[in-house]
Design a protein around this motif. Structure first.
Motif, short mmCIF file in Angstrom:
data_model
loop_
_atom_site.label_atom_id
_atom_site.label_comp_id
_atom_site.label_asym_id
_atom_site.label_seq_id
_atom_site.Cartn_x
_atom_site.Cartn_y
_atom_site.Cartn_z
N THR A 109 -25.52 -18.29 -53.17
CA THR A 109 -24.59 -19.68 -53.48
C THR A 109 -24.29 -19.74 -54.79
OG1 THR A 109 -26.09 -20.43 -51.39
CG2 THR A 109 -24.91 -22.12 -52.94
N GLU A 137 -16.71 -17.79 -42.37
CA GLU A 137 -18.33 -18.53 -42.29
C GLU A 137 -18.22 -19.86 -42.36
OE1 GLU A 137 -20.59 -15.89 -40.99
OE2 GLU A 137 -21.99 -17.01 -42.30
N VAL A 138 -17.27 -20.36 -42.92
CA VAL A 138 -17.17 -21.78 -42.96
C VAL A 138 -16.95 -22.43 -41.57
CG1 VAL A 138 -16.07 -21.66 -45.45
CG2 VAL A 138 -14.57 -22.21 -43.26
N GLY A 140 -18.89 -21.86 -39.20
CA GLY A 140 -20.08 -22.01 -38.69
C GLY A 140 -20.35 -21.21 -37.53
N THR A 154 -18.14 -26.40 -40.88
CA THR A 154 -19.48 -26.85 -40.46
C THR A 154 -20.52 -26.11 -40.95
OG1 THR A 154 -19.60 -25.59 -38.53
CG2 THR A 154 -19.00 -28.05 -38.16
N THR A 155 -21.72 -26.80 -41.93
CA THR A 155 -22.62 -26.16 -42.54
C THR A 155 -24.16 -26.78 -42.20
OG1 THR A 155 -22.78 -26.87 -44.74
CG2 THR A 155 -21.26 -24.70 -44.06
N TRP A 161 -26.14 -20.49 -44.23
CA TRP A 161 -24.91 -21.19 -44.49
C TRP A 161 -24.50 -21.49 -46.28
CZ3 TRP A 161 -22.41 -20.03 -40.71
CH2 TRP A 161 -22.95 -20.16 -39.31
N ALA A 164 -21.37 -20.15 -46.90
CA ALA A 164 -20.25 -20.62 -46.32
C ALA A 164 -20.06 -22.11 -47.05
CB ALA A 164 -20.50 -21.13 -44.87
N ALA A 165 -21.11 -22.79 -47.43
CA ALA A 165 -20.96 -24.03 -48.07
C ALA A 165 -20.57 -23.96 -49.53
CB ALA A 165 -22.26 -24.78 -48.37
#
Ligand SMILES: NC(=O)c1ccc[n+]([C@@H]2O[C@H](COP(=O)([O-])OP(=O)(O)OC[C@H]3O[C@@H](n4cnc5c(N)ncnc54)[C@H](O)[C@@H]3O)[C@@H](O)[C@H]2O)c1
Length: 338
Positions: A109, A137-138, A140, A154-155, A161, A164-165
């Motif tokens: 991250t 990946e964003v 979800g 969605t995360t 995630w 993705a976040a």
């Protein structure tokens, strides 16, 4: 959107200087190949955390390579220098892989955020066009139909995630460059890309299958193997990235990039077994046995790429079978060299 200047489009030719971050990696090196084939001059910045110098034609006089970590404050001035010289920036540098995202949430991250902030800020200061590779990946956990760009991001706080976040947060910075500062930017959400130079060490499914098959070891399919993906050959992906950055209408908005042939993962394993003529077995394992209970499972994840095709005329030219064969050929060559 039309208030932004029209003199901001990038033509990729002999007078274009392009900065590719993550250019020693799998997709980045394919993009560098394509840019050099268009006679651009190219600078790569890659910390070699997952990339390899041998992916690049290092002796080509049109190519400059820097090996440092974007996001390390010690190199901020160097990043500004390089962005200042560039007509366009492709920001691909990122930690990757679901396995790594799950196991090293903090590093993944923060790696995405730090490098994203550094590049976005340099592009803001130098008003440099920027294409950012986010990720599917964003979206979800996946959908039972092809995913469009208007599907929600969605995360949650399960470790996977974080990747993705962070990608989604950098998307906002990149969109902000366009909408708040009038700097042309593009946000690409790649789905599964595959082919030559992809490494099995990152835990990505096709190179993992090929590596196992070539070693004669079991190909491990997670859960029931019915989850579907669509694989895009990396050469088609590189063409797509170039076309996106030449499309005014796609500035400041996300666009999917991915394959169109949906395939169940257990069938992908069978294709690899057939194409390598291995006697290795295919074994099924619950993903919870591989990753633990907090792993966020993704079922079908297949892109709707009609926005990209409508806006740019792009379409994938290489089949899944071709992608698998090219991946096998590359990994065989690598094994022979090692
Ligand atoms: N391969 C896929 O299927 C896929 C899918 C979705 C999104 N993406 C995104 O596409 C991009 C390219 O992915 P890839 O598959 O080529 O991965 P890759 O790991 O092969 O390439 C990324 C490169 O970035 C370098 N790097 C990482 N962090 C860096 C940093 N802070 N400073 C400098 N260099 C750094 C690595 O050494 C590597 O060479 C990434 O942004 C990734 O998140 C890839």
């Amino acid at each position: 959107m039309d208030n932004h200047s029209g003199a901001d489009m990038v033509e990729f030719g002999p007078h274009t200087h392009v900065l590719v971050t993550g250019g020693a990696g799998f997709v980045g090196s394919a993009l560098v190949d394509l840019l050099l084939a268009r006679n651009c001059t190219v600078t790569v910045i890659d910390d070699l955390s997952n990339g390899m110098l041998r992916n690049l034609p290092a002796s080509d006089p049109r190519l400059t390579i820097h090996t440092f970590r974007i996001g390390d404050p010690a190199y901020n001035a160097a990043i500004h220098d390089e962005v200042g010289l560039a007509d366009a920036v492709f920001h691909l540098a990122s930690p990757i892989g679901v396995q790594r995202a799950h196991k090293e949430r903090f590093a993944v991250t923060s790696g995405i955020l730090e490098s994203g902030c550094a590049i976005v800020e340099a592009c803001r200061v130098h008003r440099c066009p920027l294409l950012y590779t986010s990720s599917s990946e964003v979206y979800g956990s996946g959908r039972d139909r092809p995913i469009t760009e208007s599907d929600p991001v969605t995360t949650d706080l399960r470790p996977r995630w974080g990747y993705a976040a962070a990608k989604a947060a950098v998307e906002h910075l990149v969109a902000g460059l366009f909408f708040d500062f009038g700097i042309p930017t593009w946000i690409v959400r790649p789905f599964n890309m595959a082919g030559p130079r992809q490494r099995s060490a990152t835990g990505l499914v096709l190179p993992m299958f090929v590596d196992a098959a070539l070693r004669g070891e079991p190909l491990v399919v997670h859960d029931d193997g019915e989850q579907r993906r669509a694989f895009l050959h990396v050469a088609d992906a590189a063409e797509g990235l170039l076309l996106v950055m030449q499309c005014r209408s796609l500035r400041g908005r996300p666009v999917n990039l991915g394959g169109s042939e949906a395939i169940q993962i257990r069938n992908l394993a069978k294709i690899v077994v057939d194409a390598t003529a291995t006697s290795a077995p295919i074994v099924m394992k619950p993903s919870s046995a591989v990753f633990g209970d907090r792993f966020a499972v993704t079922y079908d994840r297949v892109p709707d790429t009609s926005l990209l095709t409508t806006m740019t005329g792009w379409r994938a030219l290489r089949s899944t079978k071709q992608t698998v064969v090219d991946c096998i050929e590359h990994m065989r060559t690598e094994r022979a060299i090692a």
